[in-house]
Design an enzyme around this catalytic site. Sequence first.
Site, PDB file in Angstrom:
ATOM      1  N   ASP A   1      -0.678   9.927  -5.950  1.00  0.00           N
ATOM      2  CA  ASP A   1      -1.359   8.475  -5.472  1.00  0.00           C
ATOM      3  C   ASP A   1      -2.638   8.568  -5.036  1.00  0.00           C
ATOM      4  OD1 ASP A   1      -1.045   5.819  -4.275  1.00  0.00           O
ATOM      5  OD2 ASP A   1       0.921   5.823  -4.777  1.00  0.00           O
TER       6      ASP A   1
ATOM      7  N   HIS B   1      -2.391   2.774  -0.103  1.00  0.00           N
ATOM      8  CA  HIS B   1      -1.364   2.872  -1.275  1.00  0.00           C
ATOM      9  C   HIS B   1      -0.827   4.197  -0.948  1.00  0.00           C
ATOM     10  CE1 HIS B   1       0.471   2.629  -5.100  1.00  0.00           C
ATOM     11  NE2 HIS B   1       0.597   1.484  -4.950  1.00  0.00           N
TER      12      HIS B   1
ATOM     13  N   SER C   1       5.220  -0.242  -7.364  1.00  0.00           N
ATOM     14  CA  SER C   1       4.706   0.681  -6.354  1.00  0.00           C
ATOM     15  C   SER C   1       5.473   1.024  -5.119  1.00  0.00           C
ATOM     16  CB  SER C   1       3.328   0.591  -5.949  1.00  0.00           C
ATOM     17  OG  SER C   1       2.411   0.968  -7.107  1.00  0.00           O
TER      18      SER C   1
END
Lengths: 626, 86
Positions: free
Chosen positions: A30, A94, A420
Site C-alpha cells: 500500500d 491509506h 480498499s
Amino acid sequence: TTRSWDFMGLSQQASRVPSVESDIIVGVLDTGIWPESPSFLDQGYGPPPRKWKGSCEVSSDFSCNNKIIGARSYRTNGQYPINDIQGPRDSNGHGTHAASTVAGGLVRQASMLGLGSGTARGGVPSARIASYKICWSDGCRDADVLAAFDDAIADGVDIISFSVGGRKPRDYFNDSIAIGAFHAMKKGILTSMSAGNSGPKSFTVRNFSPWSLSVAASTTDRKFLSGVQLGDGRSFDGVTINTFDLNGTQYPLVYAGNIPNIGFNGSISRFCLTNSVDKELVKGKIVLCDFFVSPTNLSFLEGAIGIIMQDNNPKDLTFPFPLPASHLGTQEGALISSYANLTSLPTATILKSTEGKYKETPFVASFSSRGPNPITPDILKPDLSGPGVEILAAWSPIGPPSGAEDDTRQLLFNIISGTSMSCPHATAVAAYVKSFHPSWSPAALKSALMTTAFPMRADLNPDAEFAYGSGHINPLSAVNPGLIYNATEIDYVRFLCGQGYSTKLVQQVSGDNSSCSRGDIDLVFDLNYPSFALSTSISTSISQVYRRRVTNVGSANSTYKAIVSGPLGLNITVNPSVLSFKALGEELRFEVTIEGSISSSIASGSLVWDDGKHKVKSPIVVFDEN
Amino acid sequence: NSEHEDRKTYIVYMGSHPKDRVSTRSHHVRMLQETIGSSFAPHSLLHSYERSFNGFVAKLTEVEVQKVSEMKGVISVFPNGKKQLH
C-alpha cells in the site's frame, strides 16, 4: 473498525488462538505505514516469528518494532515525487488505515475528532505487520507492485492485503497483480484484494484472478449524518463526514447559480465546477451547489464557511471534507434552493456529523465494482463482501484526511470508504481462520470465507451476486466451515489450460511439467471453486456440468445432504446428492448439472451441503452475457 | 539521445525460476544483450525479480519489445502501467 468487527460478530471476546495469531505475518502492499500510530504499539509482542526473513528500511526517522516487523519501499525508477517521503513512512494515510484494519492493536476511545468513537482494532490484533510501500502520490506502478510481491512472498508473510487496482481489466499474465498473487498462491499465501470502486456499472470488477479473494464493499449498521439547519428553522439530514462544529451559528447562504465567476453563467456555476463561482462572493458564506464536488477540488471556495451539495447520486459514498459540508438529495435540495432564492437574507448552518443507524443493512455500496468477471465470466466475482463504508481506522497525521492539500487537520484516525477498506477486513478474517487452521491452503481459506458468508438480500442489492458474491463475511462461522473446496496450483494450471494458455506457457508459469491437452476447453467449470457461474443468453437452452470435490474439515463421521434452490426455468441437480464422510480430510466428488434457460438477465440459486451442523453454501448464478 | 527518448519502461515476466537455478540480474543482462545486441546498456535494466519469480523491468524501444517478446522463456511483456488506490 470501532463498529465493523462487532457488526459482523467478531467481538473483543471472540475465541482466539493467541500464540498462533501472534505468529501470523500480514503483508500490506500500500502507501506505507505510520509506525508511531497507537494502533502499532508493540508492548506485549515478542520478537518476530522465526519464519520471518524480511527486513526494515531503517532511517533516521523510521524504524520497525515487534508489531511492524518489516517495512520497505519500492520505486523502481528511482524518481520520487517532490512531496513524497522516501522510505516506507506513509505520507498519505491509506496504508496505515489498511494495516490497522487488518492487524492494528486495540486503541480505546479512538475517534475522528469525536466521530465514530469506540475501540479501534484490527481483526487479528496479535498478528504482525509487514508493510510494503508501492504507492506514491503519483500512483502505484506495476514494476513496484511486482517487486513488493517478489519480496513479500520470499519474506515469509502468511497473507497479503492488496487494496489497489487498475483502471482496465487485463489478462492474467499481463497484470502485475494477478502475477504476484499467483506466485503468492504457489507458496501458500492468499492475497485478499479490493474489487474496485467503479460500481454500480456491470463488468467493473477488478482483481478477479481465481487464485485471489476479491472483496466488495458493504455498509455496517452505522451511518454518519451531517445536518443542515436553515434560518427559517427547517432542518435536513445530509451525509458527509463533517468534523467541523459551527456551534449552530447561522451564516449567509448563497446559491452558486447566482454568483457566476467572470466568463461563466449561472447554468454552469450552479454545479460549482472549478473556478465557476465568484471567489469574492463566497467569502464568509455557505455555498449551495447543484452537484457533488470532490473534497480534493474545493480550493476555489477558499474563504467560504461551508458547502451544501445536492444531487441524485447515491448517498453511500461519504467523504471527509476540508470545510463544513453536507450532501443531500434533490428533494431536500430543492427546498433549500427555493429558500435560498426566495428569501431576502437566507442563512444556514451545517451541523457536526452525528451517528445514525441504517434500518436495512448490510447492502453493497453503490460505488463497489460489480461483476460479471470481465475476463472469465464463468468464475463469479467479486467473491464476497465486507465492511467498506465509513470505516474508522488509523491514519497518518501528515496525510490530509480529506485528501485536499489545504486540509490542515492532523489526525491519528480517519473515516473513509472504499473497497480498499473492505479488503483488509477480509484479509483479517482469512488470517483469523488461518490462526485456527495454520495448514490450510489459500483456496481452503477462501472457501471457508465464501461458503459461510452471511446471506445478503437481493431486494437491497439489485445486482445480487454480482454485487456481493457469496455474501457478507462471517468471521465466527468461517472458522468451522464443515467442508472446503480446496484447490492447488495444479488446479489453477488446468484452469489456465482451459483459458487457452499453452503447455509451454503453463510450464513456465508453474515451473513444473504441467501440460495442456486439446480437450481442456471447458476446464473453467471443473476448477474447484466455491461458487457456480454460467454466462449464456436469454432463452438459450443450457446444459452445463460442474465437477467439484469437497474435503471434510468438520466431524469425522458426517453425512451431508445437498439442498438446491434454483430459479424458475432452471433444473439444477447434484449427483450424488448425499456425501458420507468417514474421516477428517477425506475428499469426495460430486457434479452439479444446470439445465434449462433463463428469461431475465440474472437468475440466482444456491447449493447448500447440510449435515445438520454446517451449512456449506455456494451461490449459483446464470446470467445473460449480453 | 533519440534512442534513449524512445525507450519506455516495460515489465518482462518469465514465470517461475527454472528448478535448478535462480535468474539473477547478470543473467538478465546477458539474455538481453544476446537478444537485442551489445547495444543494450546494462543500466537500462532497472530491476530484476530474483526471489519469488523470474522477470525484470527494463527500458526498451518498441523494436526491442518485439525481440524480447520472442525470447525463450518470456511469457509476457507489458508496459509499466499505473494502478490506483481503491
